[in-house]
Design an enzyme around this catalytic site. Sequence first.
Site, PDB file in Angstrom:
ATOM      1  N   GLU A 124      -0.283   2.260  -3.362  1.00  0.00           N
ATOM      2  CA  GLU A 124       0.832   1.389  -3.040  1.00  0.00           C
ATOM      3  C   GLU A 124       0.309   0.370  -2.028  1.00  0.00           C
ATOM      4  O   GLU A 124      -0.264   0.752  -1.002  1.00  0.00           O
ATOM      5  CB  GLU A 124       1.989   2.186  -2.426  1.00  0.00           C
ATOM      6  CG  GLU A 124       3.141   1.275  -2.100  1.00  0.00           C
ATOM      7  CD  GLU A 124       4.369   1.999  -1.540  1.00  0.00           C
ATOM      8  OE1 GLU A 124       4.344   3.235  -1.421  1.00  0.00           O
ATOM      9  OE2 GLU A 124       5.327   1.281  -1.218  1.00  0.00           O
ATOM     10  N   ARG A 184      -4.627  17.044  -0.496  1.00  0.00           N
ATOM     11  CA  ARG A 184      -4.966  15.847   0.270  1.00  0.00           C
ATOM     12  C   ARG A 184      -6.094  16.153   1.229  1.00  0.00           C
ATOM     13  O   ARG A 184      -6.234  17.282   1.693  1.00  0.00           O
ATOM     14  CB  ARG A 184      -3.790  15.425   1.155  1.00  0.00           C
ATOM     15  CG  ARG A 184      -2.570  15.027   0.437  1.00  0.00           C
ATOM     16  CD  ARG A 184      -1.487  14.746   1.458  1.00  0.00           C
ATOM     17  NE  ARG A 184      -1.557  13.377   1.939  1.00  0.00           N
ATOM     18  CZ  ARG A 184      -1.020  12.343   1.292  1.00  0.00           C
ATOM     19  NH1 ARG A 184      -0.390  12.520   0.168  1.00  0.00           N
ATOM     20  NH2 ARG A 184      -1.119  11.136   1.784  1.00  0.00           N
ATOM     21  N   LYS A 236       0.050   6.510   6.122  1.00  0.00           N
ATOM     22  CA  LYS A 236       0.080   5.052   6.310  1.00  0.00           C
ATOM     23  C   LYS A 236       1.153   4.648   7.309  1.00  0.00           C
ATOM     24  O   LYS A 236       1.002   3.670   8.016  1.00  0.00           O
ATOM     25  CB  LYS A 236       0.290   4.362   4.962  1.00  0.00           C
ATOM     26  CG  LYS A 236      -1.036   4.148   4.245  1.00  0.00           C
ATOM     27  CD  LYS A 236      -0.869   3.271   3.031  1.00  0.00           C
ATOM     28  CE  LYS A 236      -0.510   4.121   1.845  1.00  0.00           C
ATOM     29  NZ  LYS A 236      -0.420   3.393   0.590  1.00  0.00           N
TER      30      LYS A 236
HETATM   31  P1  ATP Z   1       0.317   7.900   2.715  1.00  0.00           P
HETATM   32  O1  ATP Z   1       1.003   9.233   2.682  1.00  0.00           O
HETATM   33  O2  ATP Z   1      -0.856   7.831   3.622  1.00  0.00           O
HETATM   34  O3  ATP Z   1       1.246   6.749   2.863  1.00  0.00           O
HETATM   35  P2  ATP Z   1       0.273   7.653  -0.114  1.00  0.00           P
HETATM   36  O4  ATP Z   1      -0.067   8.863  -0.886  1.00  0.00           O
HETATM   37  O5  ATP Z   1       1.681   7.235  -0.100  1.00  0.00           O
HETATM   38  O6  ATP Z   1      -0.374   7.781   1.307  1.00  0.00           O
HETATM   39  P3  ATP Z   1      -0.715   5.798  -1.980  1.00  0.00           P
HETATM   40  O7  ATP Z   1      -1.109   4.392  -1.778  1.00  0.00           O
HETATM   41  O8  ATP Z   1       0.491   6.087  -2.790  1.00  0.00           O
HETATM   42  O9  ATP Z   1      -0.581   6.430  -0.562  1.00  0.00           O
HETATM   43  O10 ATP Z   1      -1.941   6.630  -2.532  1.00  0.00           O
HETATM   44  C1  ATP Z   1      -2.697   6.264  -3.653  1.00  0.00           C
HETATM   45  C2  ATP Z   1      -3.400   7.484  -4.189  1.00  0.00           C
HETATM   46  O11 ATP Z   1      -4.232   8.061  -3.192  1.00  0.00           O
HETATM   47  C3  ATP Z   1      -2.400   8.536  -4.598  1.00  0.00           C
HETATM   48  O12 ATP Z   1      -2.797   9.075  -5.840  1.00  0.00           O
HETATM   49  C4  ATP Z   1      -2.479   9.570  -3.520  1.00  0.00           C
HETATM   50  O13 ATP Z   1      -2.162  10.834  -3.991  1.00  0.00           O
HETATM   51  C5  ATP Z   1      -3.928   9.434  -3.051  1.00  0.00           C
HETATM   52  N1  ATP Z   1      -4.038   9.829  -1.650  1.00  0.00           N
HETATM   53  C6  ATP Z   1      -3.348   9.347  -0.603  1.00  0.00           C
HETATM   54  N2  ATP Z   1      -3.669   9.985   0.532  1.00  0.00           N
HETATM   55  C7  ATP Z   1      -4.606  10.898   0.199  1.00  0.00           C
HETATM   56  C8  ATP Z   1      -5.338  11.878   0.932  1.00  0.00           C
HETATM   57  N3  ATP Z   1      -5.181  12.037   2.238  1.00  0.00           N
HETATM   58  N4  ATP Z   1      -6.219  12.643   0.263  1.00  0.00           N
HETATM   59  C9  ATP Z   1      -6.408  12.477  -1.055  1.00  0.00           C
HETATM   60  N5  ATP Z   1      -5.752  11.584  -1.804  1.00  0.00           N
HETATM   61  C10 ATP Z   1      -4.846  10.799  -1.196  1.00  0.00           C
HETATM   62 MG    MG Z   2       2.523   6.939  -2.294  1.00  0.00          MG
END
Ligand code: ATP
Ligand code: MG
Length: 561
Positions: A36, A263, A273
Site C-alpha cells: 500500500e 511477519r 507504518k
Molecule cells: P504495516 O503494518 O507496516 O502498515 P502493511 O502490511 O499494511 O504494513 P503493506 O504495504 O500492505 O503494509 O504490505 C505489503 C506486503 O508486505 C504485504 O503482503 C504484507 O503482508 C507484507 N509485509 C508487511 N510487513 C511485513 C513484515 N513485517 N514482515 C513480512 N511481510 C510484511
Molecule cells: Mg496492508
Amino acid sequence: MNDTTPAPSNFIRHIIEADLAAGKHDGQVVTRFPPEPNGYLHIGHAKSICLNFGVARDYQGRCNLRFDDTNPHKENVEFVESIQADVRWLGFDWEDRLYYASNYFEKLYGYAVELIEAGKAFVCEQNAEEMREYRGTLTEPGRASPWRERSVEENLDLFRRMRAGEFPDGAKVLRAKIDMASPNINLRDPTLYRIRHGVIHHQTGTEWCLYPMYDYTHPISDALEGVTHSLCTLEFEDHRPLYDWVLDNISIDCHPQQIEFSRLNLEYTVMSKRKLTLLVEEGHVEGWDDPRMPTVAGLRRRGFTPASIRDFCDRIGVTKSANTVEMGVLENCIREDLNEHAPRRMAVLHPLKVVITSYPEGQVEQLEVANHPQDEAMGTRPLPFGREVWIERDDFMEVAPNKHFKRLVSGGEVRLRNSYVIRCDEVIKDGNGEIIELRCSHDPATLGANPEGRKVKGVIHWVSAAHALPAEVRLYDRLFTVPNPDHAGGGEFTAHLNPESLLTLTHCYLEPGLADARPGEHFQFERQGYFCLDPNPSHGLPVFNRTVTLRDSWAKLEKQD
Ligand code: ATP
Ligand code: MG
C-alpha cells in the site's frame, strides 16, 4: 534479477513444488508483491519482496508489483515512487507488470453488481457505531442489519447512485451478505465498498467517490492477474475464508491460493507504518531515509547493501511462527558482505596531533598501501605521509592502564599502520592539563615492516595532517532502548526512543583519497567499522555514516604485524 542463487527452502516452496508436481495452475507460478503506497518500505517488506520475487525466480514464474491503492487519503506519489526505487534497488524486476488495484476499479464495480444481482450483497445504512453493535463479539453471534433484505432492484439503484456521488461519506456502504452468526467475524456481512468524497486519488484523480475495501479488492486483483500463490502475512489467516468467498461468488475462473507466513519483527525497532510515519511526522528522525530507520531507504543510506538484505531474508527463513529477530543477525549479514568487499581506509574520529620531530620538515612520502588485507585483487592506493599526523585520542595514554594496552604511551613505541614505528618523546598539554600534542621520533628502518628481532605489538591508524580531509562522521546506535518498543508499556512507544541513537562527530580527519568517495560506496575505516558517504554534506563537509561496527577489531589488527 542480479542474484540467481535459489533461496533456502521453506513450507511455501514445498507447497509450490507439490502444486507443480500435481500440475496445478497449469504448472505456472505467479506471485505479486502488493504494497500500500502509504509509507516507505521497511525491512519487513523486504522479507515479503524476497519471498515473492524469489519464488518467481526459482520456479521460472513471474512476480508482479501491485500497488494496493484503495485508501487514497493516506497514499501519495512520493510513496509510489520510493517503493519502486526500493524494490529495484533490492535487485528485483517486475518487468512490464506494474499494476495498481485502482486499474481494476471498473471491473471491481462490475463484480459488485454481480454480487448484488445474485442477492449476495446489499446497501446498508447503518452508521459505524450501529455496525459495531450489530457485529457481535467472539463469543456472541451478530444480528442482521435492518437493510439486509432489500430487493435486488433497490440495491442496484442505490449502489449506482453511491457511485454517482448522490450520498455523503458514511451514509451508505455496500456489504456482502454472508453469515452474521459465523464464528469468523470477517464473514459477518463485511463491508465491500465505502464512500469517500473530496480526496484526489494519486492514480484515478476524482473519478471515483466509491472505494472498494482491501478484503474485496485483493482476491479479485490477484485473480485478474492470474496469481497462483497469494502470499501474505499471518494476520490475514482469518480473512482467508472471505478471500475465498469473494472468488467463489463472482464469475471469475481463477482462484489463487492464499498462504500466510509470519511477519518479520526486529528487536530495538518498530515496523508498523503507522509508527514509522509518526517518527517522521513528529521529527524524532530526519525522515523516512534516516539511517536509524528500519526502512529500505534508511538502511541504504546507512550503508547496507542489497546483497546483505537479501542474505538476511534468506537466513531468517519463512515460517508460520511469530518471531522477533535480533538486530545482530542483520548486522552480521552486512558485516560479512563488507568485510569481503569494502576497501580499507584510515580515518581519525577523535584527533590528537602528533609531530614527528625526526622527520624532515616539508618532506612527503607517497606510500603505496593495500586496499584489502586478504584480497590482492582490490589493489593498492597512494597514501601521503608527512611530519605531522593525526592519531586517535584514545590510542595514547601517558601510562598504560594495564598490560593489555598496546597502543602508544609516554616513552613507548607503536607502529603507525602501513608506515613507521614511532616513539613518544614528549607530551604537550594546555593550561588545563589537557593533552594537545605529542612529540615523537620515528625509526626510518621500520617503514612497512619490523626489522629482524624488533618487536612492536601495537599498530594504530593515522592520517597525515597536511593532507587530511576534514569530515563529519555519524555513529548510530539502536533507535530504541528496549528490544520490543511496541509492547514495553510506559505510554507511547516513543517514550522508549534512545536519546543516544545518533552521535555526530564534527572534527574528523580522513585520508585524502576519500574526497573521491561516492554515495553508496562502502569502506572499512580501519579499527572503526564500516562507513559510507552520506548523500548530503553538512556545513560544506562530507558526511560519513557508520553502517556497523567491527567485531574483534583489535584482535585482528594486532595479529597482522
Ligand atoms: P504495516 O503494518 O507496516 O502498515 P502493511 O502490511 O499494511 O504494513 P503493506 O504495504 O500492505 O503494509 O504490505 C505489503 C506486503 O508486505 C504485504 O503482503 C504484507 O503482508 C507484507 N509485509 C508487511 N510487513 C511485513 C513484515 N513485517 N514482515 C513480512 N511481510 C510484511
Ligand atoms: Mg496492508
